[in-house]
Design a protein around this motif. Structure first.
Motif, PDB file in Angstrom:
ATOM      1  N   ASP A 117      34.149  33.751  36.051  1.00  0.00           N
ATOM      2  CA  ASP A 117      34.732  34.763  35.145  1.00  0.00           C
ATOM      3  C   ASP A 117      34.135  36.160  35.365  1.00  0.00           C
ATOM      4  O   ASP A 117      34.153  36.984  34.460  1.00  0.00           O
ATOM      5  CB  ASP A 117      34.572  34.327  33.676  1.00  0.00           C
ATOM      6  N   HIS A 156      39.460  35.273  37.207  1.00  0.00           N
ATOM      7  CA  HIS A 156      40.848  35.688  36.946  1.00  0.00           C
ATOM      8  C   HIS A 156      40.982  37.206  36.805  1.00  0.00           C
ATOM      9  O   HIS A 156      41.957  37.680  36.218  1.00  0.00           O
ATOM     10  CB  HIS A 156      41.409  34.965  35.702  1.00  0.00           C
ATOM     11  N   HIS A 157      39.989  37.969  37.305  1.00  0.00           N
ATOM     12  CA  HIS A 157      40.126  39.424  37.303  1.00  0.00           C
ATOM     13  C   HIS A 157      40.666  39.900  38.660  1.00  0.00           C
ATOM     14  O   HIS A 157      41.646  40.610  38.715  1.00  0.00           O
ATOM     15  CB  HIS A 157      38.785  40.103  37.009  1.00  0.00           C
ATOM     16  N   ASP A 163      39.811  34.184  24.985  1.00  0.00           N
ATOM     17  CA  ASP A 163      40.228  35.224  25.934  1.00  0.00           C
ATOM     18  C   ASP A 163      41.646  35.727  25.675  1.00  0.00           C
ATOM     19  O   ASP A 163      41.990  36.840  26.077  1.00  0.00           O
ATOM     20  CB  ASP A 163      40.109  34.741  27.389  1.00  0.00           C
TER      21      ASP A 163
END
Ligand SMILES: [Mn+2]
Length: 330
Positions: free
Chosen positions: A87, A109-110, A159
């Motif tokens: 993350d 997931h960035h 999130d």
């Protein structure tokens, strides 16, 4: 190097089955529910594959996640342990000492364009990193047990602000459905992380609304949280349970398309003494482009960073940049 899910999962499985397999699973600074749930969830999955694991981060696990993480004890690892980043946009997000480590695996997931590790599984279209951890487990034919599913579901709920952020999509609900089928209590987790508030949190919210500024015919809403406000509200931790998701507070204003929250941090905070968060309601407005101008980053509609400026100066600079963003659209 980037890999698709199946290939990445196969590499990870092979690493777990090697002799004396051991991993430090590293979450990001100022940890949130997603990095905590994803890192601890992954540790349970890798243990089932035969590896020893220790979940680590520069900052401790926030108190309101202890009910999930306290039962999970770190294994003692030696100098042969490999590092897995979870993350984190990039190595910088792991914090000072941990950024120097050689990372073998990376799940995020960035989606930084730079390579962070030998084997990377990076999907910016996923609303939470825990969806990727779930996909890796499933690619290896594993269904999460209840404990693992609770961690991954909590990550997803926190999130996505309980499936309300702009990053929420069909896959978020599909992941949630698969996790809900693992024996968890979605109501209890949703209530804990998206519904109930402490009296201290409510006092803080009142202060933010009372001091809020509206600009550009209400399209930009700006709120500030000073250390003094936290003290008056009775909140001890600058980044703890009572400030979780506070950056989304002003999104309830009907006219607001850009919301900005400026938070004062202690003067000795290594990243800077103020933290800013920019959120936007539609794709035409890039919150990330504003954050990147000031050395920050994040998602297209939710981004932020730290600054070495006073709260007043940070607010002035960011307010001007957000006004420009709204003007540039025309
Ligand atoms: Mn995340």
């Amino acid at each position: 190097m980037r890999f698709e899910c199946n290939a990445f999962a196969a590499k990870l499985k092979a690493a777990c089955e090697a002799k004396n397999a051991q991993f430090y699973i590293v979450y990001h600074i100022n940890p949130d529910g997603d990095c905590i749930g994803s890192a601890f969830g992954l540790s349970l999955i890798l243990r089932k594959l035969g590896a020893k694991c220790a979940v680590i981060g520069r900052d401790g696990v926030p108190a309101h996640f202890h009910w999930m993480t306290d039962p999970i004890e770190n294994d003692i690892l030696d100098e042969n342990a490999q590092y897995i980043g979870v993350d984190c946009k990039d190595r910088g997000r792991t914090g000072s000492v941990l950024m120097q480590q050689p990372y073998a695996f990376w799940i995020d997931h960035h989606g930084s364009p730079q390579e962070q590790a030998e084997y990377e599984y990076v999907r910016p279209e996923c609303s939470a990193c825990s969806e990727l951890v779930l996909a890796v487990a499933e690619a290896l034919g594993m269904q999460p047990d209840r404990q693992t599913a609770e961690l991954l579901y909590t990550a997803l709920v926190t999130d996505t602000s309980c499936f309300r952020t702009s990053a929420t999509n069909a896959q978020s609900f599909a992941s949630a459905a698969r996790l809900a089928a693992c024996g968890i209590d979605p109501y209890a987790i949703g209530r804990r992380y998206a519904m109930v508030k402490t009296a201290a949190r409510l006092r803080l919210e009142q202060m933010i609304f009372a001091g809020m500024e509206l600009h550009c015919d209400g399209q930009l809403a700006v709120g500030t949280i000073l250390l003094d406000d936290l003290a008056r509200a009775g909140i001890a931790e600058v980044n703890g349970p009572d400030t979780e998701n506070i950056n989304g507070l002003l999104e309830v204003i009907d006219t607001a398309r850009v919301t900005l929250i400026i938070r004062e941090y202690p003067a000795d905070n290594p990243e800077g003494q103020t933290r800013f968060s920019v959120k936007t309601t539609d794709a035409a407005l890039s919150a990330r482009s504003v954050a990147e101008r000031f050395g920050g980053g994040g998602h297209p509609n939710a981004a932020g960073g730290f600054m070495r400026e006073t709260p007043e100066r940070t607010r002035a600079l960011l307010t001007a940049a957000c006004k420009e963003l709204l003007r540039s659209e025309k």
